[in-house]
Scaffold this active site. Structure first.
Site, PDB file in Angstrom:
ATOM      1  N   LEU A 222      -0.431  -4.203  -1.742  1.00  0.00           N
ATOM      2  CA  LEU A 222      -0.946  -3.826  -0.426  1.00  0.00           C
ATOM      3  C   LEU A 222      -1.818  -4.961   0.091  1.00  0.00           C
ATOM      4  O   LEU A 222      -2.738  -5.392  -0.596  1.00  0.00           O
ATOM      5  CB  LEU A 222      -1.773  -2.537  -0.551  1.00  0.00           C
ATOM      6  CG  LEU A 222      -1.960  -1.666   0.695  1.00  0.00           C
ATOM      7  CD1 LEU A 222      -0.626  -1.097   1.157  1.00  0.00           C
ATOM      8  CD2 LEU A 222      -2.937  -0.540   0.418  1.00  0.00           C
ATOM      9  N   HIS A 223      -1.526  -5.446   1.291  1.00  0.00           N
ATOM     10  CA  HIS A 223      -2.333  -6.553   1.804  1.00  0.00           C
ATOM     11  C   HIS A 223      -2.441  -6.603   3.322  1.00  0.00           C
ATOM     12  O   HIS A 223      -3.292  -7.302   3.862  1.00  0.00           O
ATOM     13  CB  HIS A 223      -1.742  -7.885   1.323  1.00  0.00           C
ATOM     14  CG  HIS A 223      -0.478  -8.284   2.034  1.00  0.00           C
ATOM     15  ND1 HIS A 223       0.736  -7.711   1.759  1.00  0.00           N
ATOM     16  CD2 HIS A 223      -0.262  -9.196   3.013  1.00  0.00           C
ATOM     17  CE1 HIS A 223       1.662  -8.252   2.526  1.00  0.00           C
ATOM     18  NE2 HIS A 223       1.085  -9.142   3.305  1.00  0.00           N
TER      19      HIS A 223
END
Length: 388
Positions: A222-223
């Site tokens: 997740l970014h």
């Protein structure tokens, strides 16, 4: 022929590695050689995010490093243009090669065309339709300016045609990311999950002493700002991971620096690092991440590249986005991924449905590991014919 290739961030490195190998092979078997210059803008500049990938994928050290570093989008774009202009004036390449959709892709294609150099875009034609994504702007502008548009799938080629791109500029060559996957699967398979965890575990974390086997863990990345920068979005996602996903699996989560920063900011860090079924890792190398993807029971991600890998490997994938520039990877097109956005009810519904699915590898046309060879052949043809 002199080619100047540009990389700026980690996704670029995985795409340029097979291209460099294909040039080397061409030079071994042909009397007329290609002179290749590799320029690294320095958008990703730390060891884990940059240098380690160069070593791991066998990419030679850049001939030129612009050392742009971090900053706002405007700063990165502007500083890159200023520095790259000097490189172009000095080296005068026949072709400037840009890949993907990072800031370096946009800035270098713009300044190259301002100076009347020919531009080739590898991975052209991808469209999410989401104009709030900086990457979508980068893709649109780069494709509008490029002289040669090399597409990874036929949906991307059709996108370009619908935008009025001349047919002579569009060439379907396949997905160069899959070249890297095919070249590295064997090396990745030799890694053990235990070694990956032991080598990359964030020191202050606590997790179950049981190291999961293949098929016993979920994998998470997740970014994107849309997922981690808003408390209203990020906190429910973290709660779902810690309260729900960990009931069914051990969850392995390589933490992107942006996500780690937001976990600390929203006082979530202690919650995740002390969870007994959640394994927090530092950012991983390519082989390590590929090995985990090969063994995961399910992937949760907002990464475009991992959508492609899941498609070929058959890993059932929840894509935490409302749209994707890679629709060929979606289940409705025969892939392994489904869009779930960041709505928890939608994520929960698809999560339990996906747990019932078996691995189903899918290989779109020309995702065969030979895309880089086709790219080099096309560049040579274009250069010899002088059609552009």
């Amino acid at each position: 022929m002199k080619i100047l290739s540009v990389v700026g961030a980690r996704p670029n490195f995985m795409k340029i590695a097979p291209f460099i190998r294909a040039i080397e092979m061409y030079n071994l078997t042909n009397q007329v050689s290609i002179q290749h210059i590799l320029v690294h803008t320095g958008q990703h500049y730390d060891v884990r995010m940059s240098e380690a990938f160069f070593k791991e994928l066998g990419i030679p050290n850049p001939d030129i490093n612009l050392e742009i570093g971090s900053g706002s989008d405007a700063e990165q774009l502007g500083y890159t243009m200023i520095a790259f202009e000097k490189v172009l004036v000095k080296h005068k390449p026949d072709w400037v090669i840009v890949v993907g959709d990072v800031n370096a892709t946009l800035s270098c294609s713009v300044i190259a065309k301002r100076l009347n150099f020919k531009v080739c875009h590898i991975e052209a034609g991808l469209r999410s339709g989401d104009m709030t994504m900086p990457e979508e702007i980068n893709r649109l502008v780069t494709d509008r300016l490029s002289d040669l548009l090399l597409t990874p799938d036929k949906l991307s080629s059709e996108n370009l045609r619908n935008e009025g791109t001349p047919e002579a500029k569009i060439h379907f060559v396949g997905n160069i990311m899959i070249d890297t996957l095919e070249a590295n699967k064997g090396k990745a398979q030799k890694l053990t999950i235990e070694k990956i965890i032991q080598s990359n575990l964030i020191p202050e974390t606590i997790f179950s002493p049981k190291i999961p086997n293949d098929g016993e863990f979920a994998l998470m990345t997740l970014h994107r700002p849309s997922n981690v920068d808003s408390e209203k979005t990020f906190v429910p996602i973290v709660n779902f991971l810690t309260n729900q996903v960990t009931k069914n699996h051990i969850l392995i989560w390589p933490i992107h620096p942006r996500a780690r920063k937001q976990l600390l900011f929203y006082d979530l860090w202690d919650k995740v690092k002390n969870h007994p079924s959640l394994i927090l890792l530092e950012p991983l190398g390519y082989h390590e991440m590929l090995r985990l993807n090969m063994g995961a029971n399910i992937m949760l991600t907002d990464s475009g590249g991992l959508q492609e890998e899941c498609c070929v490997l058959g890993t059932p994938c929840l894509t935490l986005r409302w749209n994707t520039e890679r629709p060929i990877t979606l289940r409705k097109h025969g892939g392994a991924s489904v869009l779930v956005g960041n709505n928890i009810e939608r994520i929960r519904e698809e999560y339990f449905h996906t747990l019932k699915l078996n691995r189903y590898p899918s290989r779109p046309e020309l995702w065969d590991g030979h895309t880089a060879e086709r790219i080099v052949k096309k560049l040579v043809e274009m250069n010899e014919s002088k059609t552009i």
